[in-house]
Structure formats: structure tokens, C-alpha cells
Design an enzyme around this catalytic site. Structure first.
Site, mmCIF file in Angstrom:
data_model
loop_
_atom_site.group_PDB
_atom_site.id
_atom_site.type_symbol
_atom_site.label_atom_id
_atom_site.label_comp_id
_atom_site.label_asym_id
_atom_site.label_seq_id
_atom_site.Cartn_x
_atom_site.Cartn_y
_atom_site.Cartn_z
ATOM 1 C CG ASP A 85 -18.727 68.938 19.072
ATOM 2 O OD1 ASP A 85 -17.674 68.512 18.576
ATOM 3 O OD2 ASP A 85 -19.861 68.652 18.639
ATOM 4 C CB SER A 86 -13.446 67.121 20.414
ATOM 5 O OG SER A 86 -12.772 68.322 20.050
ATOM 6 C CG ASP B 276 -17.497 71.943 16.474
ATOM 7 O OD1 ASP B 276 -17.792 72.106 15.276
ATOM 8 O OD2 ASP B 276 -16.763 71.027 16.870
ATOM 9 C CE LYS C 67 -16.248 71.398 13.165
ATOM 10 N NZ LYS C 67 -17.225 70.251 13.292
ATOM 11 C CD GLU D 289 -20.961 66.865 13.977
ATOM 12 O OE1 GLU D 289 -20.004 66.887 14.764
ATOM 13 O OE2 GLU D 289 -21.835 65.962 13.989
ATOM 14 C CD GLU E 110 -14.564 63.076 12.445
ATOM 15 O OE1 GLU E 110 -14.223 62.389 13.438
ATOM 16 O OE2 GLU E 110 -15.186 64.130 12.536
#
Length: 281
Positions: free
Chosen positions: A49-50, A88, A118, A120, A186
């Protein structure tokens, strides 16, 4: 790690089985050309998602939508043959509960052809991870600094220092026990990353963590030096393409303004030019 049997893609179980072996190589990709460039070298390619910040100019990842992730996931899928592709899940697409996460995760997998998603979060996401895995959705977890929670953290700060280390360790244990096949660590202290890597049974993929992790991931644009004003401590630049691109565009603009481009070799005559074989150019 490499795929076997020609161009068969690496699978989530193979990534999980790589724990403690040759380090797992991972980079982000958002487009077909970059995916093709990475595929021969990477075990895992993450459609992160970056993309919101890297390609769309957003101030954070929070504005990224599910449709954006699916669009870029489709593009990356067309460029991969060997590497495992993970997409993501963007902010707001899974936090509501396991059912929402499954509905959106299943859509991402069906529409992009990715092999895993993925998400978080640690202990708070364990139930959701367990629910997804039980229904055939492989999950890569992400603990430590979780960018989608940047407002709650008060910025992109190192996580797990001092007494906070136990929280991050609990998060890592929780996602492993819930069935995640790997976990991104991270921006955590190296000592903590080493401890987590030793204590949990799934591969750790470090970003701003430790070389002792089972693998590493970086944003490909950072690795290639596509930005001149962004140099985080945990990134090693392997090229300076922004500088090379600036020089190339500057030379092009100068040639256009001075009428040196296009030259005679770049334009077409009024009559076809015979070439070998009787064809005309």
C-alpha cells in the site's frame, strides 16, 4: 530460494519452510515492468500500500483504496512467473472483523491472482488471521511499526524499545500462532528482531530490523534511488536513478529547444526507402 519445475510460482508453504535457511528476498512492485525486472531475483514480491505514497503522491498509506490495490495487483501479476505475489490489504478493508477481511481478501485474490494477502496488526488481528487461514486465504502478518496506525503511534517511530518490546513480541507470537505463514518486522530494535526471529516458528521479514531476520523487504523505488529527498536510515541505495533520469530529461529538453532532436535518423522521408528483402521503411 528458487522455484522448481520451470516457471512454477513459489508458494506460501515454501516461504514458511524457508525459516532459518537462505534469506528470503522481497521487494515491492506496483507495475508490470518493475515486476518483470524483480521476478528473476526475488522470492516474494509485495504489492504494497506504499503505492499511495510512491506512485500517487499521497501523504500516507491511509488514502489507498481496495480498488487501487486490485488495479496495481493485476499489473504486477502480469509481470511475474516465479516470485510469490502478496497484496497489501489497505486501511479500512479488514479491521471491522473476520467476515469483512475474508470478503475483501477473497476479492483481492480472485481479481489479482495473488497467492496471499498481507495485513497489519498483532494480537488484535489474531482472530482475523485464524479465520482467513481456515478458509484458504494465506496471510502475511506485519508487526512493529504498522504504517496504517501512524496516527495512533504519533508518527513513524521505532517500536519495541524498552518495556514496549514485550508488546511487539506478543504481537509476533500471536500472528504466528494464528497461522500467518510469515511476518514483517518493521522498524524495531535489532536485539528485539533477533529475539523474535529465534522464538517464533515462521519467517521474519525485516525492514529496519536486523540482518538476522529470515528475509528482507524494501520499497523498490528506495533501493533504486528514485527519490532525491527521502533517505531513511534503514534503506541502502543500490542505484541513483533519479539523478540519472534528471540528467536524461535535461539533455532531451536541451536538444528539443536547440532543434537537435529529432535528427535525420529519427524522421521519415517522403518516399519509402528500400530495404533488404524488398520491403520499404
Amino acid at each position: 530460494m528458487s522455484a522448481t519445475g520451470g516457471t512454477r510460482s513459489i508458494t506460501p508453504p515454501e516461504i514458511r519452510a524457508a525459516k532459518g535457511k537462505t534469506p528470503i528476498v522481497c521487494l515491492t512492485a506496483y507495475t508490470t515492468p518493475i515486476a518483470r525486472l524483480l521476478d528473476p531475483h526475488c522470492d516474494l514480491v509485495l504489492v504494497g500500500d506504499s503505492v499511495g505514497m510512491v506512485l500517487h503522491g499521497l501523504p500516507s498509506t491511509l488514502g489507498v483504496t481496495l480498488d487501487m490495490m486490485i488495479m496495481h495487483g493485476k499489473a504486477v501479476r502480469r509481470g511475474l512467473e516465479k516470485a510469490l505475489m502478496v497484496v497489501d490489504m489497505p486501511f479500512g478493508s479488514y479491521e471491522e472483523g473476520p467476515e469483512q477481511a475474508f470478503r475483501n481478501g477473497a476479492r483481492v485474490m480472485a481479481e489479482t491472482g495473488c497467492a496471499a494477502i498481507k495485513l497489519e496488526g498483532g494480537e488484535s488481528m489474531a482472530e482475523t488471521i485464524r479465520f482467513l487461514v481456515a478458509r484458504g486465504v494465506p496471510v502475511m502478518a506485519h508487526v512493529g511499526l504498522t504504517p496504517q496506525a501512524v496516527n495512533a503511534f504519533g508518527g513513524y517511530q521505532v517500536q519495541g524499545r524498552g518495556a514496549d518490546a514485550e508488546r511487539v513480541l506478543r504481537d509476533a507470537r500471536a500472528v504466528a500462532e494464528a497461522g500467518a505463514f510469515s511476518v514483517v518486522l518493521e522498524k524495531v530494535p535489532e536485539e528485539l528482531a533477533v529475539r523474535i526471529t529465534k522464538e517464533i516458528p515462521i519467517p521474519t521479514i525485516g525492514i529496519g530490523a536486523s540482518s538476522a531476520c529470515d528475509g528482507q523487504v524494501l520499497v523498490v523505488d528506495d533501493v533504486l534511488g528514485m527519490f532525491t529527498d527521502f533517505r531513511p536510515k534503514f534503506v541502502k541505495r543500490y542505484a541513483e536513478l533519479a539523478e540519472a533520469a534528471d540528467a536524461a530529461v535535461s539533455a532531451y529538453a536541451r536538444d528539443v529547444r536547440e532543434r537537435r532532436f529529432p535528427g535525420p535518423e529519427h524522421v521519415f522521408g517522403s518516399a519509402p526507402k528500400p530495404v533488404k528483402g524488398g520491403e520499404a521503411a
